[in-house]
Design an enzyme around this catalytic site. Structure first.
Site, PDB file in Angstrom:
ATOM      1  N   LYS A  74       0.861  -1.184   0.000  1.00  0.00           N
ATOM      2  CA  LYS A  74       0.000   0.000   0.000  1.00  0.00           C
ATOM      3  C   LYS A  74       0.900   1.238   0.000  1.00  0.00           C
ATOM      4  CE  LYS A  74      -3.940   1.843   2.652  1.00  0.00           C
ATOM      5  NZ  LYS A  74      -4.775   1.649   3.861  1.00  0.00           N
ATOM      6  N   SER A 149      -9.612   1.602   3.008  1.00  0.00           N
ATOM      7  CA  SER A 149      -8.742   2.382   2.162  1.00  0.00           C
ATOM      8  C   SER A 149      -7.706   1.559   1.387  1.00  0.00           C
ATOM      9  CB  SER A 149      -8.010   3.427   3.003  1.00  0.00           C
ATOM     10  OG  SER A 149      -7.172   2.792   3.943  1.00  0.00           O
ATOM     11  N   SER A 173      -9.593  -0.861   7.211  1.00  0.00           N
ATOM     12  CA  SER A 173      -9.089  -0.635   5.849  1.00  0.00           C
ATOM     13  C   SER A 173      -8.399  -1.816   5.193  1.00  0.00           C
ATOM     14  CB  SER A 173      -8.147   0.566   5.832  1.00  0.00           C
ATOM     15  OG  SER A 173      -8.892   1.748   5.895  1.00  0.00           O
TER      16      SER A 173
END
Lengths: 485, 474, 102
Positions: A74, A149, A173
């Site tokens: 990420k 996210s 997330s």
């Protein structure tokens, strides 16, 4: 030949026998990513360096099961020399000069970083649509969100580009996008994995998590990244352990709790029905499943809003256009640097949260809101700990709905919080939680179940998850490929 | 001015003497090349986290002990949020709610009377970076960013600039002696702010508070407070009201200058620092820090005066810490402290100043110094002898006896040789001998003088005296 | 409960956050921020057992670091990432008032 769709032991064997090399794996990963380009899973690809690293590994001894395997990170995990943007304009040219502790650990295992995956800006959002680089698309239906996210990592794993990804989970997330895309996503116990080099959103909630297509690989990846880190005072002093050790064991006598709140009418019927089916399966296999009430669990979104936005307003103050990152050109004074850089650099969701967070900490509000939230948070954690006196695990749905449309309106500032109503309590209590796919809705979109464990009992979560995975034996490749669990 | 009662409080920041910064392991140093003492933590790079320096906690425990503070055993840190370019994270990590020390005091002497200056609290925090203003630009050097500080806040319990000055002098002495800080105001390792307010009667509530920031020296603190009292008195005399404000002292103008008026009060949005868990001080940690504490000035002063050193010399020793520390090596011996202090503050200090050396840089061992003091004290060595041999004593690896022999001083302390000289002087001065026998003491002194002349001042006076009397009384 | 913040209230939080806003944005945030703030008001309906607060989960006491010097950056790296610098210094437009902090 598609090597990355083989079982991990087989890939490892081929590497050991020098029948394939890490270069084959890296090239295949980039071919996959290229063919799935429209999913927009990545912000930055690390092609040149990944290939260089792969070639360097060709002559090395294959010393562990993760050797030579590509992994996506990420884009809020700091990588030395590799652009790290947090999906924000304010960092879109930021090249870090150090590695996050998890990155050092992955490199020590000779894993290969393939690229930086898309996400909500600074991890604020639940659909990855707040990304400065546009939202990733759900591999099961490109009209749908991948969740957030950690939408990019979920997308690339679900699309079978790579086996592994690391996400971060502040209020669900990792688990929520894993649920929307039909993969396995683990948020470990707060403190299990070092946060050093994870760009902070809400420090007391953030935790790096593992995202994979199956349970076993997830546990293997977690093995590689845990441990006390001298650079992170909140990292826990725990011995290393093998998180795969309970995988495949039966679940006879296991005591499982289901919070009533998780099965209330905030969750859509199709999802509740699926969870009930799974409960049946568990009971049929010797587990006890009971419904329980957990005090404060229905208040956690409010607690989360206060704590996460409050901390975020302070954590993001460092992006000011002075030491690194975007900066307003030809400023007339110092305020120009601050106000214009931040106005231009941050997207709407981020600005909204910073402003509300500033308000919540301002003057007397800190006492009325923030301290009160910390106090109730302490009570809530104790409530959870109490449940674990009687039960081994807690289960329930991961999300209230399946993935919705990318073009659904974004004008409700509360929506992104409500999407995470079932996953937030885990962060508030600092506990480990995992998403395991349990089926599909009528539109063939994945449904996920959440398994929550007591602090530092990730192995027990993998135990149950592996059982469910085996029993359900779902077809989880969006392109219809074979399972290889 | 005499119509008002002044209330003065003082806030002091001191930089702690550690190897590394408080929240990172970069060097805590001064005067190095700009931005050469930093790492990603000091610069507030994304993803970095604070660690907590053990020595900072140790020094803070010591400081709290010295300042007679209670020590908090469970504490946390807070974030103080404000945007300013000298603050790399745009928040400062400090202790707003759980200061490590609280409810302490420092004792000063005002006009011969003891007074306790009460310490409200002392807390740990990080220093900001240094900024220099150049025309339209401000230049930032982050070497100082993250240097550990303690902030010591008094209660508003002082009444004059003089008291504030005495307090600061005492504080400086204590912290210096505790090895807590260099306390160099000129290098910024000690910084003082003063709060001043006036009221007409002690029964009235406190008047409007004015803060005077970053005063450059202790004597200027006194001046600044006195000037500020004068300024406020005039305003009050004229019934002019004023707002709470921050001023600075300009020593060229010899007056305080307005920096800013507080409108709504600063909104620092304090909240507990989530990156640092509670710090829990174990009893062992506290007791080991305290046991490691060097002897404080008051105790030294007591010991010195009780062993015959006059107060002037006692204070001189305390003002020169390395000499005081050196002398303390002999507390458990029977050394003549009065003589020792004379030697240390006299010839040895002169030598050290001349050569720009510290006493530890010399060849003076503890045994040598003990021997030297003993020989001076029992008159084996005269003060002239001492001057003659001192350089050798400090620069050569020889015992005092070896040096005395080498310098030929031993000849003069040889009594048979002295006896010869005494005999000669007696036979050369029959008048004086008669005067002595007639009870005139002055005659003895004269004869002594003659002997000393013969020996070129190198004879042991006590020995000469003994021999002379014996011979005269025969 | 009023359904939006005043313009001044929005400007105040924007100032705390150091974010400049257009007139359009101010209007938008008057409504949006109020919605979020109404939401967090719910905290007032919740009672807590005691005043204990949770700062960091599962950490009994912060582990202290030994006072030993580690690696530092070259000044060139420090200024290299900054948008404005001169010599070894990072540069900003002149700041007139004194620091607020320590």
């Amino acid at each position: 030949m598609k090597y990355l769709s083989l079982k991990i032991e087989e890939i490892n064997k081929l590497l050991k026998e020098k029948k394939i090399t890490p270069v084959d794996l890296v090239e295949e990963a980039f071919e996959n990513i290229d063919s799935n380009k429209e999913l927009n899973a990545y912000i930055t690809l690390n092609k040149e360096e990944a290939l260089r690293k792969a070639r360097e590994l060709e002559d090395r001894e294959v010393d562990n099961i993760l050797f030579g395997l590509p992994i996506a990170l990420k884009d809020n995990i700091i990588t030395k020399g590799l652009r790290t943007t947090c999906a924000s304009h304010i960092l879109d040219n930021f090249i870090p000069i150090y590695d996050a502790t998890v990155v050092e650990k992955l490199k020590a295992k000779n894993m290969i970083i393939i690229g930086k995956a898309n996400m909500d800006e600074f991890a604020m959002g639940s659909s990855s649509r707040t990304s400065y680089f546009g939202a990733p698309k759900n591999p099961w239906n490109k009209e749908k969100i991948s969740g957030g996210s950690s939408g990019g990592p979920a997308t690339t794993v679900a699309a079978r580009d790579v086996l592994f990804a690391l996400g971060s989970d502040t209020g669900g997330s990792v688990r929520q996008p894993s649920s929307y895309t039909g993969i396995v996503g683990m948020k470990p116990t707060y403190g299990r994995v070092s946060r050093y080099g994870l760009v902070a959103f809400a420090s007391s909630l953030d935790q790096i998590g593992t995202m994979t297509k199956n349970v076993y690989e997830n546990a293997l990846l977690l093995n590689a990244i845990v441990g006390k880190d001298e650079k992170d005072l909140t990292s826990a002093n725990k011995e290393e352990e093998d998180f795969t050790r309970l995988i495949g064991k039966d679940i006879k006598g296991m005591k499982i709790a289901v919070p009533n709140f998780f099965m209330s009418d905030i969750v859509n019927n199709e999802i509740r029905d699926k969870v009930k089916e799974v409960i049946k399966v568990l009971e049929n296999n010797g587990a006890t499943v009971e419904f329980v009430d957990i005090k404060y669990i229905d208040n956690t979104v409010t607690l989360y809003q206060i704590i996460a936005m409050g901390e975020a307003s302070s954590n993001l103050a460092r992006f000011d256009g002075i030491r690194y990152g975007l900066s307003k050109e030809n400023p007339k004074d110092i305020d120009d640097v601050y106000y214009k850089t931040r106005a231009e650099g941050f997207g709407e969701e981020v600005k909204r949260r910073i402003m509300v967070g500033s308000y919540l900490l301002s003057g007397e509000n800190a006492k009325i809101y923030y301290n009160k939230a910390l106090s109730i948070r302490d009570d809530m954690r104790k409530e959870f700990i109490n449940v674990f006196k009687d039960y081994d695990l807690i289960i329930g749905p991961t999300t209230t709905t399946t993935a919705y449309n990318l073009d659904d309106p974004m004008d409700d500032p509360k929506k992104s919080f409500m999407d995470d109503v079932l996953v937030i309590p885990v962060n508030m209590a600092g506990l480990p939680g995992l998403n395991i796919p349990i089926g599909f809705d009528s539109n063939n979109m994945p449904i996920g179940m959440q398994i929550i464990g007591n602090a530092f009992e990730e192995a027990e979560i993998y135990h149950l998850a592996s059982f469910i995975e085996k029993e359900l034996n779902l077809k989880l490749d969006p392109k219809g490929g074979e399972n290889n669990e | 001015m005499s119509n008002y009662f002044a209330t003065v409080g003082v806030e002091v920041h001191v930089e702690l003497k550690t190897n590394t910064k408080i929240f990172s392991n970069s060097l805590n140093g001064y005067g190095e090349m700009a931005n050469s003492l930093t790492n990603v933590v000091d610069l507030g790079y994304p993803g970095t986290l604070p660690t907590l320096n053990e020595e900072v906690i140790n020094l803070a425990i010591k400081a709290a002990t010295i300042l007679n503070c209670k020590i908090r055993k469970k504490m946390h840190f807070d974030r103080k949020n404000y945007f300013y370019p000298d603050n790399s994270k745009n928040y400062q990590i400090t202790q707003a709610r759980t200061p490590i020390g609280y409810d302490g005091y420092v004792e000063i002497e005002v006009n011969g009377e003891k007074k306790k200056i009460f310490i409200e609290e002392m807390h740990i925090e990080e220093d900001t970076c240094k900024s220099a203003h150049r025309g339209s630009k401000t230049l930032l050097d982050f070497n100082r960013a993250g240097v550990p500080l303690i902030e010591i806040v008094t209660k508003p319990c002082m009444t004059s600039g003089e008291e504030a000055k005495l307090y600061l002098e005492k504080l400086k002495e204590l912290l210096f002696y505790g090895n807590i800080s260099d306390c160099k105001i000129e290098e910024g390792s000690m910084r003082a702010d003063a709060n001043v307010s006036l009221r007409s009667s002690l029964d009235d509530p406190f008047g409007t508070k004015v803060e005077i920031k970053n005063i450059g020296s202790i004597s200027n603190v006194k001046l600044a407070i006195e000037k500020e009292i004068e300024r406020q008195s005039k305003l009050l005399d004229n019934n002019e009201s004023f707002k709470e404000q921050t001023r600075r002292f300009d020593d060229k103008l010899n007056d305080t200058i307005l920096m800013r008026v507080k409108e709504t009060g600063n909104d620092y949005r304090y909240f507990p620092e989530p990156d640092i868990p509670y710090v829990i001080l174990k009893d062992e940690m506290i007791s080991s820090a305290i046991s490691d504490l060097a002897m404080l000035p008051d105790e030294r002063r007591n010991i010195y005066t009780s062993r015959g050193i006059n107060i002037v010399n006692a204070n001189k020793l305390i003002a020169n810490r390395s000499l005081s520390d050196y002398l303390n090596n002999f507390i458990d011996t029977d050394m003549d402290f009065k003589e020792a202090s004379n030697i240390l503050l006299g010839d040895i200090s002169a030598y050290l100043n001349r050569e720009d050396k510290e006493i530890i840089d010399t060849k003076l061992t503890n045994d040598k110094f003990y021997d030297l003091v003993k020989k001076v004290s029992d008159n084996t060595l005269t003060s002239k002898n001492l001057k003659d041999i001192l350089v050798k004593v400090l620069e050569e690896d020889k015992t005092i006896d070896e040096i005395i022999a080498e310098c030929g001083i031993s000849n003069i302390t040889d009594s048979s040789m002295l006896e010869e000289i005494v005999q000669k002087v007696i036979s050369d001065n029959p008048d004086s001998v008669n005067d002595y026998k007639a009870g005139k003491d002055r005659a003895l002194k004269y004869l002594m003088g003659q002997i000393m002349k013969e020996t070129k001042g190198g004879a042991n006076p006590k020995l000469v005296n003994d021999i002379l009397k014996r011979e005269l009384n025969k | 409960m009023k359904d939006k913040l005043t313009k001044e209230e929005v400007l105040h939080v924007a100032e705390l956050a150091r974010i400049s806003l257009t007139e359009e944005e101010i209007e938008k945030y008057q409504v949006e921020l109020k919605e979020l703030l109404n939401d967090v008001e719910k905290i007032n309906d919740v009672e807590s057992y005691d005043d204990d607060i949770l700062i960091a989960c599962f950490s009994e006491s912060a582990k202290l670091r030994k006072d030993e010097v580690g690696e530092m950056l070259d000044p060139k790296e420090v200024i290299g990432a900054s948008p404005r610098h001169s010599g070894n210094y990072i540069e900003v437009p002149v700041v007139i008032s004194g620091g607020e902090g320590a």
